[in-house]
Design an enzyme around this catalytic site. Structure first.
Site, PDB file in Angstrom:
ATOM      1  N   GLY A 317       0.834  -1.145  -0.035  1.00 56.34           N
ATOM      2  CA  GLY A 317       0.098  -0.124  -0.193  1.00 56.34           C
ATOM      3  C   GLY A 317       0.956   1.293  -0.090  1.00 56.34           C
ATOM      4  N   GLU A 318       0.316   2.226   0.428  1.00 59.95           N
ATOM      5  CA  GLU A 318       1.003   3.525   0.653  1.00 59.95           C
ATOM      6  C   GLU A 318       1.273   4.297  -0.817  1.00 59.95           C
ATOM      7  OE1 GLU A 318       5.033   3.262   2.641  1.00 59.95           O
ATOM      8  OE2 GLU A 318       3.927   2.117   4.424  1.00 59.95           O
TER       9      GLU A 318
END
Length: 351
Positions: A317-318
């Site tokens: 993610g991120e």
């Protein structure tokens, strides 16, 4: 009175610039098609940016943070405290996306739209909290309509700010406990899949937690009774998260402004699908960066006929997978713009 800004029309791609870019590709000093997807994405960017010579810089990365109430069901490997600690790491520049943003020379911001608990003021973190986490979607709606629209408007506003600063490519990312469970539920609901098809191996969960996740997502699907006739934003309100809603708003706004947007992993792709189903013309403004290890991701990509640039089994993610793909996108532009042409060579590739 509700502002239905997301119903405003999207921009159209300028096909004349696609044709100009294709003509340039045809005369570069290489066999036509020999650079594969790099050629296609350069041509696409040319049409998006209304120029025969596309470029991605300056890039703006916005990461939205929020927690999901479904973690109270015991189906997540992370906890709400982890989200707050990750936000602190972001502020200190130690997160994966922070490092990648610096490496890529991208502008970066983190926007807290719904992390649980109180957070002290931190450098580089914008607090735009709609509520502290959503409700558990298993037997109730995750958020109310006004909360969903507020989160979408935050995404819109961050895109507006990026656009006004001269951004040429917007990249969205997300962090938050329970996010992949929400993305899985959204995928199943939108595509008519079963819980076990979107919560299988590859998610990094142990067998007991995975079995519970499948059971809770299946329970949620039975409770909400979503059909193909259910409006996409109603699906979002029922099963989504605040950080997903913010990305939906961001993607729609990019299309309205004519700004290319890079989609990250499974959570971002779930947001992209909802944005496209809200405004079909949004699809032409999206570049898909990678296919993740999350089982729900490939069905999402297939539903949007997306051809991601990378396949590295990333599921952090991120926006991390998308930030890595920026290097590929930048090289595609450099090759398109700077490679010698056949006219500058004595050799004819057709011989």
């Amino acid at each position: 009175m509700t502002d239905y800004w997301f119903e405003q029309a999207s921009k159209s791609l300028k096909q004349i610039f696609r044709q100009q870019a294709e003509a340039r590709q045809a005369c570069l000093a290489k066999p036509l098609g020999s650079l594969g997807e790099l050629e296609k994405v350069a041509v696409l960017l040319a049409a998006m940016q209304s120029t025969a010579r596309p470029a991605i810089d300056p890039v703006h990365i916005t990461v939205f943070a929020a927690d999901h109430g479904v973690i109270d069901e015991g189906i997540s490997s992370s906890h709400e405290k982890l989200t707050r600690e990750r936000i602190r790491i972001f502020s200190r520049g130690g997160a994966a996306i922070s490092i990648l943003a610096r490496t890529q020379g991208a502008r970066f911001e983190l926007v807290n739209v719904g992390a649980r608990g109180q957070l002290e003021p931190m450098q580089g973190v914008l607090n735009r909290v709609v509520r502290q986490g959503t409700a558990s979607f298993v037997d109730q709606v995750a958020m109310q309509e006004d909360e969903c629209f507020k989160a979408m408007a935050i995404g819109r506003d961050r895109v507006d700010a990026a656009w006004e600063s001269g951004c040429r490519l917007w990249l969205a990312g997300d962090i938050g406990s329970g996010a992949t469970s929400s993305a899985a539920a959204l995928t199943a609901a939108c595509l008519g899949l079963k819980a076990e098809q979107v919560c299988g191996a590859g998610s990094g969960l142990d067998e007991d937690v995975l079995a519970l996740k499948v059971a809770r997502v299946a329970e949620a699907l039975r409770y909400h009774q979503i059909t193909s006739a259910t409006p996409p934003l109603k699906v979002l309100q029922s099963l989504g998260g605040l950080e997903i809603a913010a990305q939906v708003g961001g993607f729609i706004r990019c299309a309205q402004l004519g700004l290319p947007a890079m989609v990250d992993g499974v959570v971002g792709s779930a947001a992209a699908l909802l944005a496209v189903r809200t405004q079909p013309a949004v699809r032409q403004w999206l570049i898909f960066s990678h296919v993740s290890a999350e089982p729900a991701h490939e069905p999402l990509l297939a539903a949007m006929a997306a051809r991601p640039l990378l396949n590295l089994n990333i599921r952090l993610g991120e926006g991390s997978g998308a930030a890595i793909a920026l290097g590929v996108l930048r090289q595609a532009c450099l090759l398109h713009n700077d490679m010698a042409t056949v006219e500058e060579m004595e050799w004819d590739w057709a011989e």
